[in-house]
Design a protein around this motif. Structure first.
Motif, mmCIF file in Angstrom:
data_model
loop_
_atom_site.group_PDB
_atom_site.id
_atom_site.type_symbol
_atom_site.label_atom_id
_atom_site.label_comp_id
_atom_site.label_asym_id
_atom_site.label_seq_id
_atom_site.Cartn_x
_atom_site.Cartn_y
_atom_site.Cartn_z
ATOM 1 N N TYR A 10 0.846 -1.196 0.000
ATOM 2 C CA TYR A 10 0.000 0.000 0.000
ATOM 3 C C TYR A 10 0.879 1.243 0.000
ATOM 4 C CZ TYR A 10 -4.182 2.647 1.390
ATOM 5 O OH TYR A 10 -5.249 3.520 1.446
ATOM 6 N N GLY A 11 1.638 1.422 -1.094
ATOM 7 C CA GLY A 11 2.539 2.574 -1.209
ATOM 8 C C GLY A 11 2.073 3.513 -2.305
ATOM 9 N N VAL A 32 -6.250 -4.200 2.516
ATOM 10 C CA VAL A 32 -4.939 -3.729 2.066
ATOM 11 C C VAL A 32 -3.898 -4.179 3.092
ATOM 12 C CG1 VAL A 32 -5.968 -1.724 0.897
ATOM 13 C CG2 VAL A 32 -5.020 -1.439 3.186
ATOM 14 N N VAL A 33 -2.692 -4.465 2.583
ATOM 15 C CA VAL A 33 -1.647 -5.004 3.463
ATOM 16 C C VAL A 33 -0.583 -3.954 3.704
ATOM 17 C CG1 VAL A 33 0.056 -6.849 3.762
ATOM 18 C CG2 VAL A 33 -2.033 -7.282 2.439
ATOM 19 N N LYS A 34 -0.288 -3.725 4.982
ATOM 20 C CA LYS A 34 0.784 -2.799 5.360
ATOM 21 C C LYS A 34 1.858 -3.560 6.133
ATOM 22 C CE LYS A 34 1.398 1.074 5.775
ATOM 23 N NZ LYS A 34 2.521 1.666 5.035
ATOM 24 N N THR A 35 3.085 -3.047 6.069
ATOM 25 C CA THR A 35 4.171 -3.663 6.847
ATOM 26 C C THR A 35 4.382 -2.931 8.169
ATOM 27 O OG1 THR A 35 5.742 -2.260 5.676
ATOM 28 C CG2 THR A 35 5.435 -4.495 4.815
ATOM 29 N N ARG A 36 4.071 -1.603 8.166
ATOM 30 C CA ARG A 36 4.318 -0.782 9.359
ATOM 31 C C ARG A 36 3.114 0.128 9.631
ATOM 32 N NH1 ARG A 36 8.269 2.654 7.524
ATOM 33 N NH2 ARG A 36 7.883 1.825 5.468
ATOM 34 N N PRO A 37 2.933 0.537 10.913
ATOM 35 C CA PRO A 37 1.755 1.350 11.248
ATOM 36 C C PRO A 37 1.963 2.841 10.978
ATOM 37 C CG PRO A 37 2.954 0.798 13.242
ATOM 38 C CD PRO A 37 3.722 0.173 12.121
ATOM 39 N N PHE A 39 1.297 6.596 8.665
ATOM 40 C CA PHE A 39 0.068 7.374 8.431
ATOM 41 C C PHE A 39 -0.827 6.734 7.376
ATOM 42 C CE2 PHE A 39 2.800 9.176 5.093
ATOM 43 C CZ PHE A 39 1.910 9.380 4.046
ATOM 44 N N GLU A 40 -0.209 6.014 6.431
ATOM 45 C CA GLU A 40 -1.023 5.369 5.388
ATOM 46 C C GLU A 40 -1.969 4.333 5.995
ATOM 47 O OE1 GLU A 40 2.302 5.577 5.317
ATOM 48 O OE2 GLU A 40 3.029 6.245 3.359
ATOM 49 N N ALA A 41 -1.520 3.699 7.092
ATOM 50 C CA ALA A 41 -2.374 2.708 7.757
ATOM 51 C C ALA A 41 -3.601 3.411 8.346
ATOM 52 C CB ALA A 41 -1.588 1.993 8.863
ATOM 53 N N HIS A 42 -3.368 4.579 8.967
ATOM 54 C CA HIS A 42 -4.502 5.335 9.527
ATOM 55 C C HIS A 42 -5.458 5.774 8.408
ATOM 56 C CE1 HIS A 42 -2.966 5.636 13.632
ATOM 57 N NE2 HIS A 42 -1.762 5.795 13.107
ATOM 58 N N HIS A 43 -4.873 6.234 7.287
ATOM 59 C CA HIS A 43 -5.718 6.668 6.168
ATOM 60 C C HIS A 43 -6.537 5.510 5.608
ATOM 61 C CE1 HIS A 43 -3.385 10.604 5.052
ATOM 62 N NE2 HIS A 43 -3.912 10.612 6.263
ATOM 63 N N ALA A 44 -5.909 4.340 5.507
ATOM 64 C CA ALA A 44 -6.620 3.164 4.971
ATOM 65 C C ALA A 44 -7.855 2.870 5.824
ATOM 66 C CB ALA A 44 -5.684 1.952 4.943
ATOM 67 N N LEU A 51 -7.622 -3.500 7.175
ATOM 68 C CA LEU A 51 -6.159 -3.455 7.183
ATOM 69 C C LEU A 51 -5.568 -4.793 7.635
ATOM 70 C CD1 LEU A 51 -3.821 -1.377 6.782
ATOM 71 C CD2 LEU A 51 -3.923 -0.991 9.239
ATOM 72 N N TYR A 52 -4.618 -5.278 6.858
ATOM 73 C CA TYR A 52 -3.930 -6.537 7.172
ATOM 74 C C TYR A 52 -2.433 -6.253 7.284
ATOM 75 C CZ TYR A 52 -8.263 -8.985 6.036
ATOM 76 O OH TYR A 52 -9.562 -9.434 6.036
ATOM 77 N N VAL A 53 -1.728 -7.170 7.955
ATOM 78 C CA VAL A 53 -0.293 -6.988 8.134
ATOM 79 C C VAL A 53 0.420 -8.107 7.367
ATOM 80 C CG1 VAL A 53 -0.334 -8.254 10.336
ATOM 81 C CG2 VAL A 53 1.512 -6.653 9.880
ATOM 82 N N ASN A 54 1.636 -7.789 6.885
ATOM 83 C CA ASN A 54 2.280 -8.775 5.993
ATOM 84 C C ASN A 54 2.809 -10.009 6.726
ATOM 85 O OD1 ASN A 54 4.434 -7.198 7.075
ATOM 86 N ND2 ASN A 54 5.775 -7.901 5.424
ATOM 87 N N THR A 55 3.255 -9.844 7.998
ATOM 88 C CA THR A 55 3.707 -11.026 8.760
ATOM 89 C C THR A 55 3.177 -10.952 10.190
ATOM 90 O OG1 THR A 55 5.704 -9.906 9.527
ATOM 91 C CG2 THR A 55 5.931 -11.209 7.499
ATOM 92 N N LYS A 56 3.104 -12.120 10.826
ATOM 93 C CA LYS A 56 2.652 -12.168 12.234
ATOM 94 C C LYS A 56 3.571 -11.312 13.109
ATOM 95 C CE LYS A 56 0.688 -16.769 12.412
ATOM 96 N NZ LYS A 56 1.127 -18.130 12.521
ATOM 97 N N GLU A 57 4.896 -11.363 12.790
ATOM 98 C CA GLU A 57 5.906 -10.644 13.589
ATOM 99 C C GLU A 57 5.638 -9.136 13.595
ATOM 100 O OE1 GLU A 57 6.836 -12.895 11.026
ATOM 101 O OE2 GLU A 57 6.804 -14.424 12.608
#
Ligand code: NAD
Length: 342
Positions: A10-11, A32-37, A39-44, A51-57
């Motif tokens: 999501y870039g 949509v998948v984000k790697t880090r939290p 501002f784009e995550a907040h906008h999504a 919002l989904y994350v790319n890895t459990k970690e």
């Protein structure tokens, strides 16, 4: 029928594709998948995209930032009909091998991936029908998309014997603060050809095209100067007529004050486009010339946004939601408010 689209990466490109998909009545963003939290995550979340994350970690960083995620990329892929991969160059291939192939999910990749990643390198104007039902498509890069959009209709009408094109490329994207050049013109590469000509051939295999490329200190747009020898005589008026009628190309005029890429972006801002995007290829009216039977023109490419409508059409072609390219292109362009349908 409304198909579920996953957006992985999501870039710059991914955010725009998500918004364009959301405008369609036959497809919907289901996550949509984000790697880090960031501002784009907040906008999504504000836009209503799960919002989904790319890895459990990486999940912990989201909970620490107070952001609730719906799951990991694997959860999302289980539920979707197709994924658009807009992760950085090379990550798409990793995602294909680790996720999409084993999970049997159709995928649309971007131009930063090698052509081998997909069954077809895609441009809606040139080869939509060949993409019908394919599992893996690659929307070619912004520069290649720009070349295909203008050369394809000329080739169809007059036949092209040979193309020489110079790509004057923006250094980085506007938000990419770590890259340059800041004060240099960089042959990129210094050898001939640049990769763009061969990349055009992944879409138009028979076209005799040679490209050279230079990077310059600007972030706004790329520019191309193009010189084409045609099989049949054409007039300047006939070429302008092709550009006038073709989708996703706009003719701009220096005499109207649009004398540079900065003016094109100012014009796009005034059009009220989201993010000031110009999804169309801007061809300077006055630059279209024919000398000794050879065609010359100059065009500018808004690299962040021109491939976005192509991604929407690629989804339709891969899922066979529409078999007629003209219908898909018109639908995408009308919903996005492009060119003819302003
Ligand atoms: P970007 O760096 O702006 O965005 C990529 C996003 O993917 C970032 O948010 C990043 O955090 C995320 N990401 C990183 N690793 C990931 C992973 N493993 N899984 C999911 N997401 C991950 O990149 P971009 O400019 O949008 O480019 C994406 C693709 O589009 C590339 O292939 C690029 O070559 C192509 N492209 C870019 C442009 C352009 O000018 N920006 C134009 C046309 C095509």
């Amino acid at each position: 029928m409304v198909v579920g689209v996953a957006l992985n990466g999501y870039g710059t490109v991914g955010r725009r594709v998500a918004d364009a998909v959301s405008l369609q009545d036959d497809m919907k963003i289901i996550g949509v998948v984000k790697t880090r939290p960031t501002f784009e995550a907040h906008h999504a979340i504000k836009k209503g995209y799960p919002l989904y994350v790319n890895t459990k970690e990486n999940r912990k960083a989201f909970s620490e930032a107070g952001i609730e995620v719906a799951g990991t990329v694997k959860d999302l892929l289980e539920d979707c009909d197709i994924v658009v991969d807009a992760a950085p160059d090379g990550i798409g291939m990793e995602n294909k091998q680790k996720l999409y192939k084993p999970m049997k999910v159709k995928a649309i990749f971007q131009g930063g991936e090698d052509a081998e990643i997909a069954q077809l390198s895609f441009n809606a104007i040139c080869n939509y029908k060949k993409a019908l039902g394919k599992d893996f498509l690659r929307v070619v890069s912004c520069n290649t998309t720009g070349l295909c959009r203008t050369l394809c209709p000329i080739d169809k009408r007059f036949g092209i014997k040979k193309v020489n094109a110079v790509m004057i490329r923006r250094g980085p994207d506007p938000a990419d603060i770590k890259k340059g050049p800041v004060n240099a013109i960089v042959p990129d590469p210094v050898t001939v050809p640049s990769h763009h000509g061969p990349d055009v051939n992944t879409v138009l295999p028979g076209l005799n095209i040679t490209t050279v490329a230079l990077k310059v200190p600007t972030t706004l747009m790329h520019m191309h100067t193009i010189n084409a020898t045609m099989n049949n005589d054409a007039s300047v008026e006939e070429i302008l007529d092709i550009f006038e009628r073709a989708p996703r190309i706009v003719l701009i005029k220096a005499k109207d004050g649009i004398k540079s890429t900065a003016h094109i972006m100012e014009w796009a801002r005034d059009l009220g486009r989201a993010r000031s995007d110009l999804n169309e290829i801007a061809v300077w009216h006055e630059s279209v010339n024919i000398r000794d039977g050879e065609l010359y023109y100059m065009q500018a490419i808004h690299q962040e946004s021109n491939v976005v409508p192509e991604n929407v059409d690629a989804i339709r072609a891969a899922l066979e939601l529409e078999t007629d390219p003209a219908v898909s292109i018109k639908k995408t362009d009308m919903t996005m408010g492009l060119k003819k349908w302003w």
